[in-house]
Design a protein around this motif. Structure first.
Motif, mmCIF file in Angstrom:
data_model
loop_
_atom_site.group_PDB
_atom_site.id
_atom_site.type_symbol
_atom_site.label_atom_id
_atom_site.label_comp_id
_atom_site.label_asym_id
_atom_site.label_seq_id
_atom_site.Cartn_x
_atom_site.Cartn_y
_atom_site.Cartn_z
ATOM 1 N N PHE A 136 21.543 49.286 -1.075
ATOM 2 C CA PHE A 136 20.160 48.973 -0.705
ATOM 3 C C PHE A 136 20.120 48.111 0.551
ATOM 4 O O PHE A 136 20.993 47.257 0.753
ATOM 5 N N PRO A 137 19.100 48.301 1.388
ATOM 6 C CA PRO A 137 18.930 47.413 2.547
ATOM 7 C C PRO A 137 18.810 45.967 2.072
ATOM 8 O O PRO A 137 18.125 45.682 1.082
ATOM 9 N N VAL A 138 19.476 45.073 2.765
ATOM 10 C CA VAL A 138 19.490 43.677 2.343
ATOM 11 C C VAL A 138 18.973 42.783 3.458
ATOM 12 O O VAL A 138 19.224 43.025 4.642
ATOM 13 N N GLN A 139 18.215 41.764 3.092
ATOM 14 C CA GLN A 139 17.668 40.845 4.080
ATOM 15 C C GLN A 139 18.734 39.859 4.557
ATOM 16 O O GLN A 139 19.632 39.481 3.813
ATOM 17 N N ILE A 140 18.602 39.464 5.807
ATOM 18 C CA ILE A 140 19.503 38.516 6.443
ATOM 19 C C ILE A 140 18.702 37.284 6.849
ATOM 20 O O ILE A 140 17.597 37.402 7.369
ATOM 21 N N LYS A 141 19.269 36.112 6.636
ATOM 22 C CA LYS A 141 18.587 34.886 7.048
ATOM 23 C C LYS A 141 19.091 34.466 8.427
ATOM 24 O O LYS A 141 20.287 34.309 8.642
ATOM 25 N N ASN A 142 18.167 34.296 9.369
ATOM 26 C CA ASN A 142 18.513 33.824 10.705
ATOM 27 C C ASN A 142 18.875 32.347 10.618
ATOM 28 O O ASN A 142 18.059 31.512 10.221
#
Length: 212
Positions: A136-142
């Motif tokens: 699944f697409p996963v979010q990245i924290k800047n």
């Protein structure tokens, strides 16, 4: 003030700063339409009883984007989650403090359940790999701004580096990945498979939409 009350005070302040609101009636209506946990998909009866007998329900009110990461308290960001998923998701927000010194309610089945990562996934679609693994697409924290988003790129020599990519919301990510051939960082639910994937990738067998 004990640490539980202190956490509650900090959380109330974060909710106020993040904005958004919902009524008790709106939450009860949403809960009535939610027979399963929005995260693990277990029915409420399948979730073990909470270890603290003061709490009779296995469901809790959860935030899709956690308050800790800037999520609002608006109804569109609310979902029904079992207490296990909710506590696991939010354990990282405690700043690494040992949970057992703070709140025994967070002890699940005699063990300390701590989320390894605050990464969130999109269920708009998943890639099914040749070995049947769903990713699944996963979010990245800047790290600089603290913004959580999906990082997409056209691939090539820059890969998924910040310099060669865009940080976008879920709808933009879905459109560009599925319609324009962008790549997005993905992972399996068990965390054992992760990497940069796109339609047509040699290890991607198919794309499945709206995964529940």
């Amino acid at each position: 003030m004990d640490c539980r009350n202190q956490r509650a005070k900090v959380r109330i302040e974060r909710i106020k700063n993040n904005g958004g609101s919902h009524t008790s009636a709106e939450w009860k209506l949403l809960l009535a339409k939610s027979p399963t946990c929005a995260v693990c998909r277990r029915s409420w009866a399948e979730v073990p009883l909470r270890p603290d007998p003061r709490y009779k329900n296995t469901w809790t009110k959860g935030h899709k984007l956690p308050i800790y990461h800037g999520g609002s308290d608006g109804l569109s960001n609310i979902q029904a989650e079992c207490y296990e998923c909710n506590f696991q998701k939010n354990a990282g927000a405690l700043g690494g403090r040992p949970i057992e010194t703070c709140d025994p309610v967070l002890k699940l089945n005699g063990a300390i359940s701590v989320a390894i990562s605050q990464e969130r996934i999109s269920r708009k679609f998943c890639f099914v790999l040749n070995n049947e693994t769903k990713i699944f697409p996963v979010q990245i924290k800047n790290r600089d701004t603290g913004v959580i988003a999906f990082r997409i790129s056209l691939g090539g020599s820059g890969g998924n580096t910040r310099a060669a990519s865009e940080e976008v919301d879920e709808s933009t990510m879905t459109r560009k990945v599925l319609e324009k051939g962008y790549a997005v960082r993905c992972k399996s639910l068990d965390g054992k498979t992760n990497g940069l994937y796109k339609k047509g990738h040699r290890s991607v067998r198919e794309v499945r939409l709206n995964i529940i």
